[in-house]
Design a protein around this motif. Structure first.
Motif, mmCIF file in Angstrom:
data_model
loop_
_atom_site.group_PDB
_atom_site.id
_atom_site.type_symbol
_atom_site.label_atom_id
_atom_site.label_comp_id
_atom_site.label_asym_id
_atom_site.label_seq_id
_atom_site.Cartn_x
_atom_site.Cartn_y
_atom_site.Cartn_z
ATOM 1 N N ALA A 239 -5.837 14.966 47.695
ATOM 2 C CA ALA A 239 -5.544 16.339 47.285
ATOM 3 C C ALA A 239 -6.760 17.235 47.450
ATOM 4 N N ALA A 240 -7.944 16.726 47.069
ATOM 5 C CA ALA A 240 -9.166 17.516 47.193
ATOM 6 C C ALA A 240 -9.489 17.802 48.654
ATOM 7 N N LEU A 241 -9.355 16.789 49.511
ATOM 8 C CA LEU A 241 -9.644 16.978 50.935
ATOM 9 C C LEU A 241 -8.680 17.976 51.567
ATOM 10 N N THR A 242 -7.410 17.873 51.216
ATOM 11 C CA THR A 242 -6.421 18.791 51.765
ATOM 12 C C THR A 242 -6.710 20.222 51.339
ATOM 13 N N THR A 243 -7.063 20.388 50.069
ATOM 14 C CA THR A 243 -7.387 21.726 49.563
ATOM 15 C C THR A 243 -8.612 22.295 50.256
ATOM 16 N N VAL A 244 -9.651 21.478 50.414
ATOM 17 C CA VAL A 244 -10.872 21.917 51.093
ATOM 18 C C VAL A 244 -10.560 22.352 52.519
ATOM 19 N N ALA A 245 -9.778 21.543 53.244
ATOM 20 C CA ALA A 245 -9.467 21.841 54.639
ATOM 21 C C ALA A 245 -8.678 23.134 54.753
ATOM 22 N N ARG A 246 -7.654 23.290 53.927
ATOM 23 C CA ARG A 246 -6.824 24.507 54.027
ATOM 24 C C ARG A 246 -7.597 25.749 53.645
ATOM 25 N N HIS A 247 -8.450 25.634 52.629
ATOM 26 C CA HIS A 247 -9.258 26.790 52.246
ATOM 27 C C HIS A 247 -10.262 27.137 53.333
ATOM 28 N N ALA A 248 -10.869 26.095 53.923
ATOM 29 C CA ALA A 248 -11.903 26.311 54.928
ATOM 30 C C ALA A 248 -11.355 26.984 56.180
ATOM 31 N N VAL A 249 -10.209 26.527 56.677
ATOM 32 C CA VAL A 249 -9.671 27.126 57.893
ATOM 33 C C VAL A 249 -9.158 28.532 57.614
ATOM 34 N N GLY A 250 -8.760 28.802 56.371
ATOM 35 C CA GLY A 250 -8.320 30.151 56.036
ATOM 36 C C GLY A 250 -9.462 31.131 55.954
ATOM 37 N N ALA A 251 -10.670 30.613 55.621
ATOM 38 C CA ALA A 251 -11.839 31.484 55.469
ATOM 39 C C ALA A 251 -12.732 31.527 56.687
ATOM 40 N N ALA A 252 -12.507 30.594 57.647
ATOM 41 C CA ALA A 252 -13.389 30.511 58.821
ATOM 42 C C ALA A 252 -13.314 31.753 59.687
#
Length: 252
Positions: A239-252
């Motif tokens: 769950a943490a990895l998925t959240t990090v990935a989705r947040h990161a690509v949204g902010a990149a």
């Protein structure tokens, strides 16, 4: 960027947010702004009547803002320096979770793992859950930590994918505690590889898995050298990895 449904970006389609002079032979002509640019020079160009006199410098093209797809590349420490087997199970779950909506968003997800004496492209960037399931079924874990080799492998993968798919923006998610134990000057080589990777302009997130009361802060230092974001999580979970990935690509 490549059109998709993930990160805000300049794309060929989408909402028109402005105009600019064309940098090359491509772009969608913005007629009104081109005429406006030409109008202010008509007296200097000698026009007294008749049609508008246009020049190349008058041309304006539209700037469109839409959504782009991404290429998310996980790079995961599968060595014995952390609880590798459990961590790999969580990483596989996170990758499959991200791939469930990759088709709609046109994203690609890949995986580089490192352990023992080298790094392997375990899952080439793909948008297919079926491909991922087949490639991720059995992942080995344990051994030393070849961090420098992993970062060098990431650079190779990104370079190759940039040729295959130049319009898709890559993002590295590095899951590690920052330790390097393989070969001479293991940590120094890893830091130099991180600095070299930063110079390519690659966006990155370091998911810090270091645990225990006394911590060395190696993953934080690695994030600084990569010019990336440091995210401390301690125990890795899907769950943490998925959240990090989705947040990161949204902010990149």
């Amino acid at each position: 960027g490549e059109a998709g449904r993930r990160s805000a970006a300049r794309t060929d389609t989408g909402r028109r947010v402005g105009t600019e002079r064309p940098a090359g032979p491509t772009g969608t002509l913005h007629l009104l702004e081109t005429l406006r640019a030409a109008a202010r020079h008509q007296h200097r160009r000698g026009r007294r009547a008749g049609r508008l006199l246009l020049a190349p410098e008058d041309l304006r093209v539209a700037i469109n803002e839409g959504r782009e797809s991404n290429q998310v590349l996980f790079c995961v420490d599968a060595s014995g320096s952390m609880a590798a087997s459990r961590r790999m199970r969580e990483v596989k779950t996170a990758i499959l979770s991200l791939l469930t909506d990759a088709y709609q968003r046109r994203d690609k997800v890949g995986l580089v793992t490192f352990r023992g004496g080298g790094a392997e492209l375990t899952l080439p960037p793909t948008g297919s859950v079926e491909v991922a399931v087949a490639r991720l079924r059995d992942l080995a874990a344990g051994g030393r930590t070849p961090l420098a080799e992993a970062l060098t492998r990431v650079a190779e993968v990104v370079r190759v994918e940039a040729v295959r798919d130049p319009r898709r923006r890559p993002l590295l998610i590095l899951v590690t505690d920052g330790r390097a134990t393989h070969g001479a000057d293991a940590l120094g080589r890893a830091h130099r590889a991180a600095a070299a990777l930063r110079r390519t302009g690659l966006s990155s997130v370091v998911v810090d898995c270091e645990t225990g009361r006394f911590r060395m802060g190696l993953a934080r230092r690695l994030a600084e050298l990569l010019g990336g974001v440091h995210v401390p999580v301690g125990e890795v979970n899907a769950a943490a990895l998925t959240t990090v990935a989705r947040h990161a690509v949204g902010a990149a």
